[in-house]
Structures are given as C-alpha cells and as structure tokens.
Design a protein around this motif. Structure first.
Motif, mmCIF file in Angstrom:
data_model
loop_
_atom_site.group_PDB
_atom_site.id
_atom_site.type_symbol
_atom_site.label_atom_id
_atom_site.label_comp_id
_atom_site.label_asym_id
_atom_site.label_seq_id
_atom_site.Cartn_x
_atom_site.Cartn_y
_atom_site.Cartn_z
ATOM 1 N N GLY A 1 38.400 5.682 3.417
ATOM 2 C CA GLY A 1 39.399 6.689 3.746
ATOM 3 C C GLY A 1 39.867 7.544 2.591
ATOM 4 O O GLY A 1 40.711 8.421 2.781
ATOM 5 N N TYR A 2 39.314 7.344 1.387
ATOM 6 C CA TYR A 2 39.765 8.126 0.237
ATOM 7 C C TYR A 2 39.153 9.528 0.245
ATOM 8 O O TYR A 2 37.973 9.702 0.562
ATOM 9 N N ALA A 3 39.974 10.503 -0.100
ATOM 10 C CA ALA A 3 39.527 11.887 -0.193
ATOM 11 C C ALA A 3 40.020 12.502 -1.485
ATOM 12 O O ALA A 3 41.170 12.305 -1.884
ATOM 13 N N GLY A 4 39.132 13.237 -2.156
ATOM 14 C CA GLY A 4 39.491 14.039 -3.307
ATOM 15 C C GLY A 4 39.138 15.480 -3.000
ATOM 16 O O GLY A 4 38.554 15.769 -1.954
ATOM 17 N N PHE A 5 39.454 16.385 -3.892
ATOM 18 C CA PHE A 5 39.275 17.810 -3.620
ATOM 19 C C PHE A 5 38.576 18.484 -4.788
ATOM 20 O O PHE A 5 39.179 18.704 -5.835
ATOM 21 N N GLU A 6 37.296 18.788 -4.594
ATOM 22 C CA GLU A 6 36.515 19.446 -5.635
ATOM 23 C C GLU A 6 36.646 20.959 -5.557
ATOM 24 O O GLU A 6 36.303 21.668 -6.512
ATOM 25 N N SER A 7 37.118 21.466 -4.430
ATOM 26 C CA SER A 7 37.328 22.901 -4.272
ATOM 27 C C SER A 7 38.448 23.114 -3.274
ATOM 28 O O SER A 7 38.878 22.184 -2.594
ATOM 29 N N GLY A 8 38.954 24.341 -3.214
ATOM 30 C CA GLY A 8 40.047 24.637 -2.309
ATOM 31 C C GLY A 8 41.387 24.629 -3.023
ATOM 32 O O GLY A 8 41.482 24.361 -4.226
#
Length: 199
Positions: free
Chosen positions: A129-136
C-alpha cells in the motif's frame, strides 16, 4: 526499503510545533537530529529506543510525545549512532500535508491533488500500500523531503476477485479495484535519501 518510504513538507501540527504550518525545516529538516528534537520539544517529550520494524525486525527510533498516539512523531535515522540524518518521520493521523493530504483520503482524491496518476504497491504484505511521488504536484517538495503515503483497503468485504491488487506488485492509481475496495490513506510520512545519495 527505508529510502522508498518517504516524502512531504507542509503539515499542520498541534502543540509546540503542532499548530502552525509545517515544512521540511527545523525539527523536520534534512539536518535534524535527536539533539534538535530535545531542544525544540524538551527532553521530557523525546524518547529514543528500539521499536518494531518491517518484516518482524527491530530498529532504533526517536519518538516525540511518545505517550500521546494522536501527536506522536517517530523519527528513524540514517546515522543511528549519532542520531542524525533523518531517514523518515512518521506523522500522526491528524496532521494534514501538502495540498491538504491527510489520512482517510481516497486514491482518487490523492491523484487529483497530484495532478496525475501515481504508483503504489499491492496490499497484504509489510510494504503493501505504499506510494511515493516521482512526478506531479506532490513530488519535488521544498526542503528536499519526499512524501510517502500508505493506503489500506476499506473494512467492508467486497464480492469480487481482488487478487490483482494484493502481493508484491506495482499498481497504478487508476486501477478500478482500488475504488472497489475503498482504499484510503492510512498513514503519512516524510523522508530523505541517504546522505551518500544527496545532491
């Protein structure tokens, strides 16, 4: 896996630094330390010791307000001996992050705040369930910190096959099953890359 866990700056707190707009500076800066936490929050409000880690491991962490789950901050250090160089900081559920990110938000709501789809890991394991953000909009945050969110399925059972969103796999936020199972943000954290990999 620590480096994969974390990212964020603007957060609302509620006590010494918990009532003002939070950014990745001061206690939460890339050069923070246990000593700085004691200076800011007071020695009586800072505790360092062994805590449970992923996959049954144990790790050293420093907790601010350790006896108050609603306010507790947990700092994990890249340099455990000196207790410096934050790896990541787990934030209380009541804190709001950049663009209003907070626990309880849906995948679609986070996608809208980011301005584009993102990826997260499948559910049902220690890193699920982990999410990171490489863009946006939720990537490249001021102060060099990163935002990490952990999503969990909702509590209500669903009458569909959900195997496609479980296990060690990468999911896109556009996956319809995430809405079907009522996935929501369960926790918010910020983090920094290892000192050897910083610009």
């Amino acid at each position: 896996m620590r480096a994969a866990l974390f990212l964020l700056p603007t957060i609302l707190l509620a006590s010494p630094a918990l009532a003002q707009e939070f950014s990745c500076e001061g206690a939460f800066a890339i050069d923070s330390s246990e000593a700085r936490l004691i200076e800011i929050y007071g020695a009586d409000n800072v505790w360092t010791g062994i805590v449970p880690g992923p996959e049954g491991t144990e790790m050293l962490a420093t907790r601010v307000f350790p006896d108050s789950p609603k306010r507790m901050l947990e700092f994990v250090w890249w340099n455990e001996d000196a207790r410096t160089d934050p790896s990541y900081v787990e934030l209380p559920g009541k804190m709001a992050g950049p663009a209003g990110v907070r626990a309880g938000m849906s995948v679609a709501e986070i996608e809208a705040l980011n301005g584009e789809p993102f990826t997260l890991s499948g559910f049902g394991w220690d890193y699920g369930g982990y999410a990171g953000f490489e863009s946006g909009a939720l990537s490249g945050l001021p102060g060099g910190c990163n935002l990490s969110l952990r999503f969990s399925p909702g509590p209500d059972p669903v009458d569909v096959d959900t195997d496609a969103i479980y296990g060690d796999r990468e999911l896109r936020s556009t996956e319809p099953l995430l809405e079907t199972v009522g996935a929501r943000v369960d926790s918010v954290a910020i983090g920094y890359p290892h000192p050897d990999f910083r610009d």
